[in-house]
Write a protein that holds these residues in place. Structure first.
Motif, mmCIF file in Angstrom:
data_model
loop_
_atom_site.group_PDB
_atom_site.id
_atom_site.type_symbol
_atom_site.label_atom_id
_atom_site.label_comp_id
_atom_site.label_asym_id
_atom_site.label_seq_id
_atom_site.Cartn_x
_atom_site.Cartn_y
_atom_site.Cartn_z
ATOM 1 N N TRP A 124 51.872 49.283 40.698
ATOM 2 C CA TRP A 124 51.083 49.608 41.894
ATOM 3 C C TRP A 124 51.172 48.313 42.978
ATOM 4 C CZ3 TRP A 124 47.947 53.879 41.373
ATOM 5 C CH2 TRP A 124 48.188 54.517 40.345
ATOM 6 N N ASP A 125 50.917 48.995 44.168
ATOM 7 C CA ASP A 125 50.668 47.939 45.247
ATOM 8 C C ASP A 125 49.458 47.178 45.302
ATOM 9 O OD1 ASP A 125 53.102 49.013 46.331
ATOM 10 O OD2 ASP A 125 52.041 50.746 47.119
ATOM 11 N N TYR A 126 48.556 47.526 44.884
ATOM 12 C CA TYR A 126 47.276 46.758 44.716
ATOM 13 C C TYR A 126 46.243 47.436 43.538
ATOM 14 C CZ TYR A 126 47.245 44.872 49.491
ATOM 15 O OH TYR A 126 47.866 44.436 50.794
ATOM 16 N N ILE A 127 45.941 46.434 42.796
ATOM 17 C CA ILE A 127 44.939 46.761 41.503
ATOM 18 C C ILE A 127 43.649 46.072 41.946
ATOM 19 C CG2 ILE A 127 44.832 46.251 39.138
ATOM 20 C CD1 ILE A 127 47.888 46.350 38.691
ATOM 21 N N VAL A 128 42.710 46.767 41.960
ATOM 22 C CA VAL A 128 41.495 46.061 42.292
ATOM 23 C C VAL A 128 40.597 46.145 40.714
ATOM 24 C CG1 VAL A 128 39.114 46.500 43.398
ATOM 25 C CG2 VAL A 128 41.205 47.165 44.521
ATOM 26 N N GLY A 167 33.343 49.083 41.398
ATOM 27 C CA GLY A 167 34.628 49.472 41.578
ATOM 28 C C GLY A 167 34.842 50.894 42.111
ATOM 29 N N ALA A 168 33.924 51.882 41.634
ATOM 30 C CA ALA A 168 33.889 53.290 42.165
ATOM 31 C C ALA A 168 33.401 53.448 43.605
ATOM 32 C CB ALA A 168 33.122 54.189 41.242
ATOM 33 N N PHE A 169 32.242 52.378 44.060
ATOM 34 C CA PHE A 169 31.789 52.315 45.190
ATOM 35 C C PHE A 169 33.077 52.051 46.336
ATOM 36 C CE2 PHE A 169 30.008 49.783 48.864
ATOM 37 C CZ PHE A 169 29.488 50.960 49.568
ATOM 38 N N TYR A 170 33.629 50.894 45.997
ATOM 39 C CA TYR A 170 34.576 50.560 46.937
ATOM 40 C C TYR A 170 35.797 51.240 46.812
ATOM 41 C CZ TYR A 170 32.138 46.120 48.216
ATOM 42 O OH TYR A 170 31.217 45.154 48.660
ATOM 43 N N GLY A 171 36.117 51.876 45.843
ATOM 44 C CA GLY A 171 37.181 52.688 45.797
ATOM 45 C C GLY A 171 36.983 53.965 46.588
ATOM 46 N N SER A 172 35.661 54.462 46.601
ATOM 47 C CA SER A 172 35.197 55.625 47.680
ATOM 48 C C SER A 172 35.486 55.293 48.807
ATOM 49 C CB SER A 172 34.029 56.105 47.119
ATOM 50 O OG SER A 172 33.037 55.272 47.550
ATOM 51 N N ARG A 173 35.236 54.202 49.285
ATOM 52 C CA ARG A 173 35.508 53.686 50.852
ATOM 53 C C ARG A 173 36.805 53.480 50.962
ATOM 54 N NH1 ARG A 173 31.625 55.603 52.754
ATOM 55 N NH2 ARG A 173 32.394 54.633 54.811
ATOM 56 N N LEU A 174 37.628 52.971 50.207
ATOM 57 C CA LEU A 174 39.242 52.891 50.359
ATOM 58 C C LEU A 174 40.012 54.075 50.687
ATOM 59 C CD1 LEU A 174 39.754 49.811 48.099
ATOM 60 C CD2 LEU A 174 40.013 49.655 50.431
ATOM 61 N N ALA A 175 39.396 55.175 49.899
ATOM 62 C CA ALA A 175 40.060 56.431 49.996
ATOM 63 C C ALA A 175 39.991 57.136 51.238
ATOM 64 C CB ALA A 175 39.469 57.243 48.779
ATOM 65 N N LEU A 176 38.944 56.591 52.176
ATOM 66 C CA LEU A 176 38.914 57.060 53.312
ATOM 67 C C LEU A 176 40.016 56.735 54.392
ATOM 68 C CD1 LEU A 176 34.876 56.689 54.009
ATOM 69 C CD2 LEU A 176 36.259 58.682 53.323
ATOM 70 N N VAL A 177 40.719 55.740 53.865
ATOM 71 C CA VAL A 177 41.977 55.216 54.733
ATOM 72 C C VAL A 177 42.851 55.959 54.604
ATOM 73 C CG1 VAL A 177 43.474 53.108 55.089
ATOM 74 C CG2 VAL A 177 41.025 52.693 54.752
ATOM 75 N N PRO A 178 43.631 56.584 55.458
ATOM 76 C CA PRO A 178 44.615 57.759 55.352
ATOM 77 C C PRO A 178 46.053 57.274 54.693
ATOM 78 C CG PRO A 178 43.708 57.901 57.529
ATOM 79 C CD PRO A 178 43.206 56.469 56.797
ATOM 80 N N SER A 179 46.079 55.974 54.814
ATOM 81 C CA SER A 179 47.394 55.470 54.215
ATOM 82 C C SER A 179 47.427 55.140 52.766
ATOM 83 C CB SER A 179 47.898 54.073 54.823
ATOM 84 O OG SER A 179 47.143 53.153 55.137
ATOM 85 N N MET A 201 53.101 53.991 56.206
ATOM 86 C CA MET A 201 53.628 53.761 55.210
ATOM 87 C C MET A 201 52.471 53.929 54.136
ATOM 88 S SD MET A 201 55.485 50.554 53.310
ATOM 89 C CE MET A 201 56.003 50.375 51.589
ATOM 90 N N THR A 202 52.612 54.788 52.835
ATOM 91 C CA THR A 202 51.523 54.827 52.047
ATOM 92 C C THR A 202 51.379 53.657 50.920
ATOM 93 O OG1 THR A 202 51.295 57.194 52.215
ATOM 94 C CG2 THR A 202 50.465 56.373 50.105
ATOM 95 N N SER A 203 50.246 53.232 50.643
ATOM 96 C CA SER A 203 50.047 52.261 49.564
ATOM 97 C C SER A 203 49.318 52.650 48.516
ATOM 98 C CB SER A 203 49.525 51.005 50.078
ATOM 99 O OG SER A 203 50.219 50.346 51.075
ATOM 100 N N SER A 204 49.633 52.357 47.074
ATOM 101 C CA SER A 204 48.993 52.823 46.044
ATOM 102 C C SER A 204 48.095 51.894 45.630
ATOM 103 C CB SER A 204 49.935 53.036 44.912
ATOM 104 O OG SER A 204 50.795 51.988 44.379
ATOM 105 N N VAL A 205 46.733 52.210 45.535
ATOM 106 C CA VAL A 205 45.682 51.362 44.975
ATOM 107 C C VAL A 205 45.109 51.850 43.525
ATOM 108 C CG1 VAL A 205 43.565 50.208 45.451
ATOM 109 C CG2 VAL A 205 45.147 50.990 47.285
ATOM 110 N N LEU A 206 45.146 50.868 42.729
ATOM 111 C CA LEU A 206 44.309 51.248 41.343
ATOM 112 C C LEU A 206 43.238 50.325 41.037
ATOM 113 C CD1 LEU A 206 44.822 52.850 38.363
ATOM 114 C CD2 LEU A 206 45.971 50.767 37.670
ATOM 115 N N VAL A 207 42.151 51.188 40.899
ATOM 116 C CA VAL A 207 41.094 50.652 40.747
ATOM 117 C C VAL A 207 40.583 50.396 39.107
ATOM 118 C CG1 VAL A 207 38.433 50.756 40.880
ATOM 119 C CG2 VAL A 207 39.615 51.504 42.479
#
Length: 319
Positions: A73-77, A14-26, A1-7
């Motif tokens: 959004w599922d998650y907002i960082v 924010g960009a650093f952690y966003g770039s790491r989270l983007a590596l998670v396929p889901s 299941m795909t989850s949407s994340v908004l930084v």
């Protein structure tokens, strides 16, 4: 299941952690940018890290303002600077938060969670504290120097550790899920460091951390503030300081060994003519302590001096 994340607030952290989270396929990770919108829309983020290597991250979607990101959004960082004396950033999330949305606050200071809890009672607010040396020397370029520690905890809600597991999956080994009480003590502990180092650097004309820590009188001043904050934290939160948290002496000794010559973020904001995080780092602990009948004379003196300094600068006067 795909989850949407908004930084929300895609600066260095924010960009650093966003770039790491983007590596998670889901995960599908998007960003709301401000001053760096044009550069990120055109070329994404170029992330340079001695720990993770260099990469180019192109977010799933890039928005120039919150209204453009409307949807549930599922998650907002949230990784903006907390400036409650300037604006209530929780209001900017209206139209983005649905029932059950997880709002992860990666922000400094105390009391940052309350505006989001009050505005979005059907969302789940999560509190996060990070120690990560990141900078954005130019729009769209993120430099990660060292450290990637982040602690996450629920705030007045029940929520699992899925977000932390995603961070760990993305290579952030020092991502931990804490209890709410432990998180608040961690916030106080980080405030102790920030409340000592940040305003002192500004008041000392931009003095680097290492120089302050190595000076006899200044190090006494820094230790005095840290000890005052740490002692007060125990009385306000009502639990003991976790043994694994560094003492003021240990923090100063570690700072004395840091030869990078770096200055704290508050000094960087001052040098750039920006508002400083005075209320969440200095004002909030003073107010929380007063509610318990406790005064913090060292911190109050520092707060009053730097608050006046900022007010006079922004009012066109000079000290």
């Amino acid at each position: 299941m795909t989850s949407s994340v908004l930084v929300f607030g895609a600066g260095a952290i924010g960009a650093f952690y966003g770039s790491r989270l983007a590596l998670v396929p889901s995960l599908r990770v998007s960003v709301v940018c401000r001053s760096n919108f044009k550069a990120v829309r055109e070329g994404g983020f170029n992330v340079e890290s001695s720990q993770y290597g260099n990469s180019n991250w192109r977010p799933h979607q890039v928005f120039g303002k919150p209204a453009d990101a409307r949807g549930k959004w599922d998650y907002i960082v949230v990784s903006t600077k907390a400036l409650p004396d300037v604006s209530d950033d929780s209001k900017l999330l209206e139209g983005l938060v649905g029932d059950g949305t997880k709002i992860v606050l990666i922000q400094n200071g105390l009391g940052v969670e309350e505006p989001y809890v009050k505005r979005f009672p059907r969302a789940h607010v999560m509190s996060a504290v990070t120690i990560a040396s990141c900078a954005q020397p130019e729009h769209g370029r993120i430099v990660h120097n060292r450290w990637t520690r982040i602690n996450v905890a629920p705030y007045k809600c029940k929520v699992g550790d899925q977000f932390v597991r995603w961070l760990q999956q993305a290579g952030i080994k020092d991502a931990k899920f804490d209890s709410e009480e432990k998180m608040q003590m961690l916030r106080w502990h980080k405030v102790a460091i920030n409340a000592a180092m940040n305003p002192s650097s500004v008041l000392a004309g931009g003095c680097p951390n290492v120089d302050m820590a190595r000076d006899d009188e200044m190090s006494r001043h820094l230790k005095g503030i840290m000890d005052e904050v740490l002692t007060t934290a125990i009385k306000v939160v009502g639990v003991a300081m976790p043994k694994e948290y560094a003492t003021a002496e240990q923090i100063l000794k570690s700072t004395q060994k840091n030869t990078s010559g770096s200055v704290p973020s508050m000094q960087q904001d001052w040098a750039g003519g920006k508002k400083m995080e005075l209320e969440v780092i200095l004002g909030a602990p003073i107010r929380l302590a007063r509610e318990k009948g406790i005064e913090m004379p060292r911190l109050q003196t520092t707060y009053s001096l730097i608050k006046m300094k900022q007010a006079r600068r922004d009012g066109g006067s000079k000290l």
